[in-house]
Design a protein around this motif. Structure first.
Motif, PDB file in Angstrom:
ATOM      1  N   THR A 125      39.332  52.829  67.148  1.00 15.68           N
ATOM      2  CA  THR A 125      39.503  51.408  67.448  1.00 15.68           C
ATOM      3  C   THR A 125      39.316  51.133  68.934  1.00 15.68           C
ATOM      4  N   ASP A 126      39.085  49.872  69.245  1.00 10.30           N
ATOM      5  CA  ASP A 126      38.915  49.423  70.625  1.00 10.30           C
ATOM      6  C   ASP A 126      40.284  49.367  71.306  1.00 10.30           C
ATOM      7  N   PRO A 127      40.516  50.155  72.360  1.00  8.81           N
ATOM      8  CA  PRO A 127      41.840  50.187  73.001  1.00  8.81           C
ATOM      9  C   PRO A 127      42.246  48.878  73.669  1.00  8.81           C
ATOM     10  N   SER A 128      41.305  47.956  73.811  1.00  2.00           N
ATOM     11  CA  SER A 128      41.656  46.677  74.423  1.00  2.00           C
ATOM     12  C   SER A 128      42.247  45.685  73.423  1.00  2.00           C
ATOM     13  N   VAL A 129      42.166  46.009  72.124  1.00  2.00           N
ATOM     14  CA  VAL A 129      42.732  45.131  71.094  1.00  2.00           C
ATOM     15  C   VAL A 129      44.220  45.478  70.958  1.00  2.00           C
ATOM     16  N   PRO A 130      45.120  44.507  71.136  1.00  2.00           N
ATOM     17  CA  PRO A 130      46.538  44.823  71.301  1.00  2.00           C
ATOM     18  C   PRO A 130      47.330  45.167  70.041  1.00  2.00           C
ATOM     19  N   PHE A 131      46.803  44.877  68.847  1.00  2.00           N
ATOM     20  CA  PHE A 131      47.543  45.165  67.615  1.00  2.00           C
ATOM     21  C   PHE A 131      46.672  45.935  66.631  1.00  2.00           C
ATOM     22  N   VAL A 132      47.343  46.728  65.801  1.00  2.67           N
ATOM     23  CA  VAL A 132      46.662  47.582  64.829  1.00  2.67           C
ATOM     24  C   VAL A 132      47.185  47.258  63.435  1.00  2.67           C
ATOM     25  N   ALA A 133      46.276  47.008  62.498  1.00  5.80           N
ATOM     26  CA  ALA A 133      46.634  46.771  61.099  1.00  5.80           C
ATOM     27  C   ALA A 133      46.130  47.926  60.253  1.00  5.80           C
ATOM     28  N   VAL A 134      46.982  48.412  59.362  1.00  2.64           N
ATOM     29  CA  VAL A 134      46.573  49.440  58.401  1.00  2.64           C
ATOM     30  C   VAL A 134      46.632  48.809  57.014  1.00  2.64           C
ATOM     31  N   HIS A 135      45.528  48.941  56.262  1.00  2.00           N
ATOM     32  CA  HIS A 135      45.454  48.313  54.941  1.00  2.00           C
ATOM     33  C   HIS A 135      44.808  49.261  53.951  1.00  2.00           C
ATOM     34  N   ASP A 136      45.345  49.280  52.732  1.00  2.95           N
ATOM     35  CA  ASP A 136      44.777  50.103  51.666  1.00  2.95           C
ATOM     36  C   ASP A 136      43.464  49.493  51.183  1.00  2.95           C
ATOM     37  N   GLY A 137      42.409  50.288  51.190  1.00  4.99           N
ATOM     38  CA  GLY A 137      41.131  49.800  50.688  1.00  4.99           C
ATOM     39  C   GLY A 137      41.196  49.371  49.240  1.00  4.99           C
ATOM     40  N   ALA A 138      42.184  49.898  48.494  1.00  2.79           N
ATOM     41  CA  ALA A 138      42.334  49.581  47.077  1.00  2.79           C
ATOM     42  C   ALA A 138      43.261  48.391  46.844  1.00  2.79           C
ATOM     43  N   ARG A 139      43.460  47.569  47.867  1.00  2.11           N
ATOM     44  CA  ARG A 139      44.133  46.268  47.689  1.00  2.11           C
ATOM     45  C   ARG A 139      43.091  45.190  47.963  1.00  2.11           C
ATOM     46  N   PRO A 140      42.213  44.932  47.000  1.00  3.16           N
ATOM     47  CA  PRO A 140      41.047  44.083  47.235  1.00  3.16           C
ATOM     48  C   PRO A 140      41.325  42.586  47.233  1.00  3.16           C
ATOM     49  N   LEU A 141      42.498  42.168  46.739  1.00  2.00           N
ATOM     50  CA  LEU A 141      42.753  40.743  46.594  1.00  2.00           C
ATOM     51  C   LEU A 141      43.633  40.177  47.707  1.00  2.00           C
ATOM     52  N   ILE A 142      43.823  40.945  48.769  1.00  2.00           N
ATOM     53  CA  ILE A 142      44.496  40.394  49.948  1.00  2.00           C
ATOM     54  C   ILE A 142      43.676  39.205  50.444  1.00  2.00           C
ATOM     55  N   THR A 143      44.351  38.164  50.889  1.00  2.00           N
ATOM     56  CA  THR A 143      43.639  36.979  51.364  1.00  2.00           C
ATOM     57  C   THR A 143      43.588  36.956  52.887  1.00  2.00           C
ATOM     58  N   PRO A 144      42.555  36.356  53.464  1.00  3.59           N
ATOM     59  CA  PRO A 144      42.519  36.196  54.930  1.00  3.59           C
ATOM     60  C   PRO A 144      43.752  35.461  55.443  1.00  3.59           C
ATOM     61  N   LYS A 145      44.232  34.482  54.672  1.00  2.00           N
ATOM     62  CA  LYS A 145      45.418  33.723  55.073  1.00  2.00           C
ATOM     63  C   LYS A 145      46.631  34.633  55.210  1.00  2.00           C
ATOM     64  N   ASP A 146      46.822  35.551  54.259  1.00  2.00           N
ATOM     65  CA  ASP A 146      47.968  36.456  54.322  1.00  2.00           C
ATOM     66  C   ASP A 146      47.799  37.492  55.431  1.00  2.00           C
ATOM     67  N   ILE A 147      46.594  37.972  55.639  1.00  2.00           N
ATOM     68  CA  ILE A 147      46.347  38.879  56.768  1.00  2.00           C
ATOM     69  C   ILE A 147      46.784  38.203  58.062  1.00  2.00           C
ATOM     70  N   ASP A 148      46.371  36.971  58.244  1.00  2.87           N
ATOM     71  CA  ASP A 148      46.674  36.257  59.483  1.00  2.87           C
ATOM     72  C   ASP A 148      48.162  35.955  59.609  1.00  2.87           C
ATOM     73  N   ALA A 149      48.831  35.686  58.488  1.00  2.00           N
ATOM     74  CA  ALA A 149      50.268  35.426  58.529  1.00  2.00           C
ATOM     75  C   ALA A 149      51.036  36.667  58.975  1.00  2.00           C
ATOM     76  N   VAL A 150      50.642  37.834  58.457  1.00  2.00           N
ATOM     77  CA  VAL A 150      51.293  39.079  58.868  1.00  2.00           C
ATOM     78  C   VAL A 150      51.002  39.352  60.345  1.00  2.00           C
ATOM     79  N   ALA A 151      49.768  39.081  60.776  1.00  2.00           N
ATOM     80  CA  ALA A 151      49.400  39.292  62.174  1.00  2.00           C
ATOM     81  C   ALA A 151      50.245  38.432  63.104  1.00  2.00           C
ATOM     82  N   VAL A 152      50.394  37.165  62.781  1.00  6.34           N
ATOM     83  CA  VAL A 152      51.172  36.257  63.636  1.00  6.34           C
ATOM     84  C   VAL A 152      52.639  36.718  63.718  1.00  6.34           C
TER      85      VAL A 152
END
Length: 229
Positions: A96-123
């Protein structure tokens, strides 16, 4: 870095799919392979700057082909995984790019995650330093004795089912890797490593459709959910 977000997403897809019987990330959900649904969600996530895919050595070219075919521009690296999920995520972290301040780990076999939920967890992670996707516990849960008798009923109001993405500040994730590199297999998810370091992890309730594909029945359920949407 290809996006304006604050997270580097590590998508783990290096498992053997033993319970499924064949590579579950390649299985079609609708018209697309499972892994493409997953990667598209991060592609559309406003908070995702880049995506690193961790897979088996023989699947690297396949993922790169999918990147080109589906225009997955946020994928910046595809790397070989390790002996367990946490070791695979750690190898992804190195890419990963060391200048990006946060790291997300996600299972490739969870295909129905939504962009909205990704962003909610990030915030939530930005505010608290660490956050994970979660779903309410809807079953009645019992604690049992060693010989299989019910000891007590656990109040499900205080229980959640942990899911992914699990998002941490880069500093916290680096400490997790440093402290537990030799015992990754002791942990069932990344959050449990953070907890072991004394990190408080915020939970974010996400869509119940964020299921993990483990069995063929899960695949059928995902296909049904996708048709409803």
């Amino acid at each position: 870095m290809t996006g304006n977000g604050k997270i580097s997403a590590i998508v783990t897809a290096a498992g053997s799919s033993e319970r499924f019987g064949k590579d579950k990330t390649e299985q079609l959900i609708g018209d697309l392979p499972c892994i493409v649904h997953t990667l598209r969600a991060f592609e559309l996530s406003e908070q995702t700057a880049q995506t690193v895919v961790v897979t088996r050595k023989e699947k690297i070219e396949y993922i790169l082909e999918l990147k080109e075919r589906f225009g997955l521009k946020k994928i910046t690296a595809v790397v070989e995984g390790g002996k367990c999920r946490q070791s695979s995520a750690a190898l992804g972290f190195e890419a990963t790019d060391p200048s990006v301040p946060f790291v997300a780990v996600h299972d490739g076999a969870r295909p129905l995650i939504t962009p909205k939920d990704i962003d909610a967890v990030a915030v939530a992670a930005y505010e608290h330093g660490a956050a994970i996707a979660a779903m309410p516990q809807v079953n009645t849960v019992k604690a049992i004795t060693a010989d299989g008798f019910i000891d007590r009923t656990v109040d499900r109001k205080i229980l959640i089912a942990a899911a992914t993405p699990q998002i941490f500040s880069r500093e916290t994730y680096a400490k997790m890797v440093e402290h537990f590199r030799n015992r990754f297999s002791d942990f069932t998810d990344d959050s449990s490593m953070a907890e072991a370091l004394g990190v408080r992890v915020k939970t974010v309730i996400c869509e119940p459709s964020n299921i993990k594909i483990t069995t063929k029945e899960d695949l059928l359920l995902a296909q049904t959910i996708l048709k409803k949407d």
